[in-house]
Each structure stands twice: as structure tokens, then as C-alpha cells.
Design a protein around this motif. Structure first.
Motif, PDB file in Angstrom:
ATOM      1  N   SER A  12       9.215 -10.374 -15.277  1.00 52.17           N
ATOM      2  CA  SER A  12       7.935  -9.692 -15.445  1.00 52.17           C
ATOM      3  C   SER A  12       6.832 -10.688 -15.745  1.00 52.17           C
ATOM      4  CB  SER A  12       8.020  -8.674 -16.585  1.00 52.17           C
ATOM      5  OG  SER A  12       8.919  -7.646 -16.277  1.00 52.17           O
ATOM      6  N   GLN A  41       4.325  -4.338 -15.702  1.00 49.02           N
ATOM      7  CA  GLN A  41       5.009  -3.033 -15.707  1.00 49.02           C
ATOM      8  C   GLN A  41       5.522  -2.679 -14.309  1.00 49.02           C
ATOM      9  OE1 GLN A  41       1.800  -3.399 -17.338  1.00 49.02           O
ATOM     10  NE2 GLN A  41       3.057  -3.845 -19.128  1.00 49.02           N
ATOM     11  N   ARG A  42       5.618  -3.692 -13.469  1.00 52.93           N
ATOM     12  CA  ARG A  42       6.083  -3.525 -12.083  1.00 52.93           C
ATOM     13  C   ARG A  42       5.256  -2.481 -11.330  1.00 52.93           C
ATOM     14  NH1 ARG A  42      10.552  -5.141 -15.001  1.00 52.93           N
ATOM     15  NH2 ARG A  42      11.867  -6.704 -13.953  1.00 52.93           N
ATOM     16  N   ASN A  43       3.993  -2.406 -11.697  1.00 49.89           N
ATOM     17  CA  ASN A  43       3.064  -1.467 -11.052  1.00 49.89           C
ATOM     18  C   ASN A  43       3.645  -0.057 -10.960  1.00 49.89           C
ATOM     19  OD1 ASN A  43       0.946  -3.400 -10.493  1.00 49.89           O
ATOM     20  ND2 ASN A  43       2.320  -4.276  -8.964  1.00 49.89           N
ATOM     21  N   SER A  44       4.341   0.340 -12.021  1.00 46.20           N
ATOM     22  CA  SER A  44       4.926   1.678 -12.044  1.00 46.20           C
ATOM     23  C   SER A  44       3.820   2.728 -11.998  1.00 46.20           C
ATOM     24  CB  SER A  44       5.778   1.869 -13.300  1.00 46.20           C
ATOM     25  OG  SER A  44       4.981   1.781 -14.458  1.00 46.20           O
ATOM     26  N   SER A  46       2.728   5.069 -13.702  1.00 43.33           N
ATOM     27  CA  SER A  46       2.559   5.698 -15.013  1.00 43.33           C
ATOM     28  C   SER A  46       1.437   6.719 -14.924  1.00 43.33           C
ATOM     29  CB  SER A  46       2.217   4.636 -16.052  1.00 43.33           C
ATOM     30  OG  SER A  46       0.982   4.012 -15.714  1.00 43.33           O
ATOM     31  N   SER A  79       5.573  -1.520  -6.218  1.00 37.15           N
ATOM     32  CA  SER A  79       5.596  -0.456  -7.228  1.00 37.15           C
ATOM     33  C   SER A  79       7.034  -0.011  -7.438  1.00 37.15           C
ATOM     34  CB  SER A  79       4.750   0.747  -6.818  1.00 37.15           C
ATOM     35  OG  SER A  79       4.871   1.775  -7.796  1.00 37.15           O
ATOM     36  N   ALA A  80       7.416   0.094  -8.724  1.00 42.41           N
ATOM     37  CA  ALA A  80       8.773   0.506  -9.076  1.00 42.41           C
ATOM     38  C   ALA A  80       8.896   2.015  -9.252  1.00 42.41           C
ATOM     39  CB  ALA A  80       9.213  -0.202 -10.354  1.00 42.41           C
ATOM     40  N   GLY A  81       7.862   2.766  -8.885  1.00 45.71           N
ATOM     41  CA  GLY A  81       7.951   4.213  -8.988  1.00 45.71           C
ATOM     42  C   GLY A  81       7.534   4.719 -10.356  1.00 45.71           C
ATOM     43  N   HIS A  82       7.991   5.880 -10.725  1.00 46.82           N
ATOM     44  CA  HIS A  82       7.587   6.497 -11.988  1.00 46.82           C
ATOM     45  C   HIS A  82       7.962   5.620 -13.178  1.00 46.82           C
ATOM     46  CE1 HIS A  82       6.084  10.274 -10.467  1.00 46.82           C
ATOM     47  NE2 HIS A  82       7.161  10.434  -9.724  1.00 46.82           N
ATOM     48  N   ASP A  83       7.194   5.730 -14.248  1.00 47.43           N
ATOM     49  CA  ASP A  83       7.459   5.011 -15.486  1.00 47.43           C
ATOM     50  C   ASP A  83       8.577   5.747 -16.229  1.00 47.43           C
ATOM     51  OD1 ASP A  83       7.423   4.076 -18.154  1.00 47.43           O
ATOM     52  OD2 ASP A  83       5.365   3.370 -17.901  1.00 47.43           O
ATOM     53  N   GLY A 134       7.369   4.453  -5.562  1.00 48.04           N
ATOM     54  CA  GLY A 134       6.666   3.331  -4.943  1.00 48.04           C
ATOM     55  C   GLY A 134       6.896   3.293  -3.443  1.00 48.04           C
TER      56      GLY A 134
END
Length: 281
Positions: A12, A41-44, A46, A79-83, A134
Motif C-alpha cells: 500500500s 486504500q486500493r481505491n476501494s 468506500s 479499484s479493489a471494490g467495496h470497502d 472495481g
């Protein structure tokens, strides 16, 4: 496709200051670039990221100076998707999180449909990983360019959670068996396979996705916006119709397009063998 997805090996970057924007907005002529700016935050997606991206899109929708949009991201993960931390924090709610989950998924659906319904074409520039929501974000864009090391995954099935909402965008972009393979196996889809499947339009050398996406956007920006905007809206509308209804609808829209000043100008320019002069009307 490769083995089961894991982003744990990706280091990260330093966290952004608390007051830093979730989405950075820049413009170059008629092209606006929206950059997801939470690499630590891995472009989650959020709550903050979804709100910021939805607001940024709304701010561009009615701007006549913006003729195409590029969606990019900072860091090694698109993007890693939802937080997942936000989601798990509500497991202890009285309703076990039901109201929160419904609200988050409603916000996510609104974001994805905002991309589809934006008058201007949206092009994803993907480097690194795009997982779960993502991947849904990429599939929701009108076009997508991937660096050769980009990877895509809908890994929910690996953690007891089928990617139901990413399924909506994915199944509207790739063949059913490709979509089901991604959704049921939860494995990585490498950039060459994503290109073959139609999840992305073009694959370019690593690090060049943003430049390639901006070049595509610039070519779109040079065209009359009458057919571009009419065409994008009509494309998605007719895709949900039966064959007869789709042809009837498309004929109505094309008639409207033919009556536009720029259609007259474009045809006249072809016949006169001269460059067209667009007025976007």
C-alpha cells in the motif's frame, strides 16, 4: 485466467491526507480526467469514494466544454471494490447490517448507472488490478483501455459472497459463459484474456493506458457532439429492447439526428470534399 485472486501481495502507498480529495479532476481541452486518488486504500469504493465520484460525474454532465471523460486511478490497484472494513463494521447493527448493505448497494448502483447515463462517453484507463465492484466500474464504462499487466476479477465467490451487482455490468459486456466463468471461479483474468473477451477494447504496454485512453477521448472530442450524445443514449436504450422495438426506436432517433444542423453539414462536407465545421447542434 489464473489462480484465485489475492491483492495481499500489493504494497500500500502512503495514506493520503485526511483533507485530500477522493477523486482528482483535471481537464485538457474537451477531455476531463477523473482519477481515483486513494491508492493506500486500493481505491476501494468506500462511501466517500462513491459519493465523490458520483458528484464529479454530475458536475461534468451538463458542461458543454466536456466532450469525453477518462476514468483513471493512482497506484497499483485501479479499484479493489467495496470497502470491506466499512461493510463488516455494520455486522453488529440491530438488523445485522441489512439497512446499511441495502443503502451501500443502492449508492453503488446509482454510481454505475450515472456512468452509463452520462451524456459524454467514459473511457476507463486501467493499470493494475480491478476487482469485484472495481471490475464492475470498468465494465460500466463505455470503453476501456488496459495496460498489459492489468488484471480483472470478481472474487466474491471465494469469500462466500457472489458478485451479484458486478454481475449486472459484466454480463452486459462479455458473453454469458465468460461472465459465468469469472463469477463462478473467482480467478484472475489477465489483460490479454480481458481483451479477447471484450471486457476491454485495447491493451497497451504497461504504464500507457492513461495516455491511450486520453488519445481515444480526444478523437471523440473532435467529433460533433450531436451524434455522440444521441448515439450513446440510444445504444443503451435499444440494447434492452426486442428486435422490432429496437429498430423502431433507432429509426426515430436517427431521423432526429438527420434533422440536426451538423448532419446536414457533415453530409454536405462529404459531397463537397471539404472538412466539416461542427456547431454541436
Amino acid at each position: 485466467m489464473s489462480h484465485a485472486a489475492s491483492a495481499s501481495s500489493v504494497a500500500s502507498p502512503p495514506a493520503a491526507p485526511a483533507d485530500a480529495p477522493f477523486v482528482a479532476v483535471s481537464r485538457d481541452g474537451g477531455v476531463a480526467t477523473l482519477t481515483l486518488a486513494r491508492p493506500a486504500q486500493r481505491n476501494s469504493l468506500s462511501e466517500g469514494m462513491m459519493a465523490a465520484l458520483t458528484a464529479a460525474l454530475a458536475g461534468l454532465a451538463d458542461d458543454p466544454a466536456v466532450r469525453a471523460v477518462v476514468l483513471a486511478a493512482e497506484g497499483p490497484v485501479f479499484s479493489a471494490g467495496h470497502d470491506l472494513k466499512e461493510i463488516q463494521a455494520h455486522r453488529g447493527d440491530a438488523d445485522r447490517g441489512r439497512a446499511y448493505f441495502e443503502a451501500v448497494l443502492t449508492r453503488c448502483a446509482a454510481l454505475m448507472t450515472a456512468i452509463v447515463r452520462l451524456p459524454q462517453p467514459v473511457i476507463a484507463a486501467v493499470e493494475g488490478m480491478a476487482t469485484a465492484a472495481g471490475c464492475q466500474l470498468v465494465a460500466s464504462c463505455d470503453l476501456a483501455v488496459a495496460g498489459e499487466k492489468a488484471r480483472f476479477c470478481t472474487p466474491g465467490v471465494n469469500i462466500g459472497l457472489f458478485c451479484h451487482t458486478p454481475m449486472v455490468a459484466l454480463s452486459r459486456n462479455v458473453a454469458r459463459k465468460h461472465a459465468m466463468e469469472m463469477l463462478l471461479l473467482g480467478e484472475w483474468t489477465e489483460a490479454p484474456d480481458a481483451l479477447r473477451m471484450g471486457l476491454v477494447n485495447r491493451m497497451v504496454p504497461q504504464g500507457e493506458a492513461l495516455a491511450a485512453a486520453r488519445a481515444m477521448a480526444q478523437r471523440i472530442a473532435e467529433k460533433s457532439q450531436v451524434p455522440v450524445k444521441l448515439g450513446k443514449a440510444a445504444f443503451y436504450a435499444q440494447a434492452e429492447m426486442g428486435l422490432d422495438d429496437a429498430y423502431a426506436f433507432a429509426s426515430q432517433v436517427m431521423t432526429r439526428n438527420m434533422l440536426a444542423r451538423d448532419a446536414d453539414e457533415g453530409i454536405s462536407a462529404v459531397l463537397a470534399k471539404r472538412p466539416a465545421q461542427w456547431e454541436d447542434r
